[in-house]
Design an enzyme around this catalytic site. Sequence first.
Site, short mmCIF file in Angstrom:
data_model
loop_
_atom_site.label_atom_id
_atom_site.label_comp_id
_atom_site.label_asym_id
_atom_site.label_seq_id
_atom_site.Cartn_x
_atom_site.Cartn_y
_atom_site.Cartn_z
N LYS A 75 44.17 44.54 53.73
CA LYS A 75 44.39 44.58 55.19
C LYS A 75 45.59 45.42 55.60
O LYS A 75 45.55 46.10 56.63
CB LYS A 75 44.51 43.15 55.73
CG LYS A 75 43.22 42.35 55.58
CD LYS A 75 43.36 40.94 56.12
CE LYS A 75 42.09 40.16 55.91
NZ LYS A 75 42.14 38.79 56.48
N ASP A 111 41.56 38.78 63.17
CA ASP A 111 42.01 37.56 62.49
C ASP A 111 42.83 36.66 63.41
O ASP A 111 42.68 35.43 63.38
CB ASP A 111 42.85 37.91 61.26
CG ASP A 111 42.01 38.21 60.04
OD1 ASP A 111 40.84 37.77 59.99
OD2 ASP A 111 42.52 38.87 59.11
#
Length: 285
Positions: A75, A111
Amino acid sequence: MTTASGGPVAAQCFGVLGDPVAHSRSPAMHAAAFAALGLPHRYLAFHVTPDRLAEAVRGARALGFGGLNLTVPHKQAALALCDALAPEAQRIGAVNTIVFEGGAIVGHNTDGRGFAAAVRQLSSEYVLKAMVLGSGGAARAVVDAIASELLGPRGHVRWVSRDPAALAAELPAGGPVVAAGWGEASGGEAVDLLVNCTTVGMAHGPSAFPVPADALVAGLAPGARVVDIVYPRPAGGLLDLAEAAGALVQDGLEMLLWQGVFAEALWLGRALGPDVVAAMRAALR
């Protein structure tokens, strides 16, 4: 399903890149969404090691993929591969969703919103004292969501990592988020939200925290919420201990669901209805 011009929708491939990734339930979840929408798309999991990430992302673009998700450990590394970043990805410092727009690689982060939506399933009350374990891309999104969406007046977040000095250098002085080492993870003020964003309990991950899990549970306030973003829920792990102590607990599947809902909305250019969300949730259980 047909396009606005009456022709059939062209099938596209979507996927998640990770290392490890075999445990991912994202393919089943997104397959359920596409089926509910009557779309011919496919979503697959791809095992990609860190040294091959750039090739994988650019290869997906060249092959005409509709979009990508990124999971551990990609990420933060994906930031440098993007031609443009959405504001939340820029602010968080991590990318979990990629949209291909006219050949450009655009990084997003769903997220944080996914975590906030998941936690509200446990309780809609404001958070006063939170503690987040871990410093990876998911932890960054969780901390951002707590500080910007969930924290009550005069609330604060204790962000625990192995290198608190590095985190402290990134945080604004006097803000609600304070960097801490693992030695500060137990004791001190009781917390009403504890979130594990480490890989403890994940397949092929470590089996224990740097401090005993029961010491973490001992630091919970009455009625605290405890979220472990790892899934499936490890037997005898943090959530079992916290639940036995009276906490409200949640594993990572609810966050997975909601970040997936928001990611798919970005790819398709439209919000998903309750029936589609219900199909995605059912696929995860």
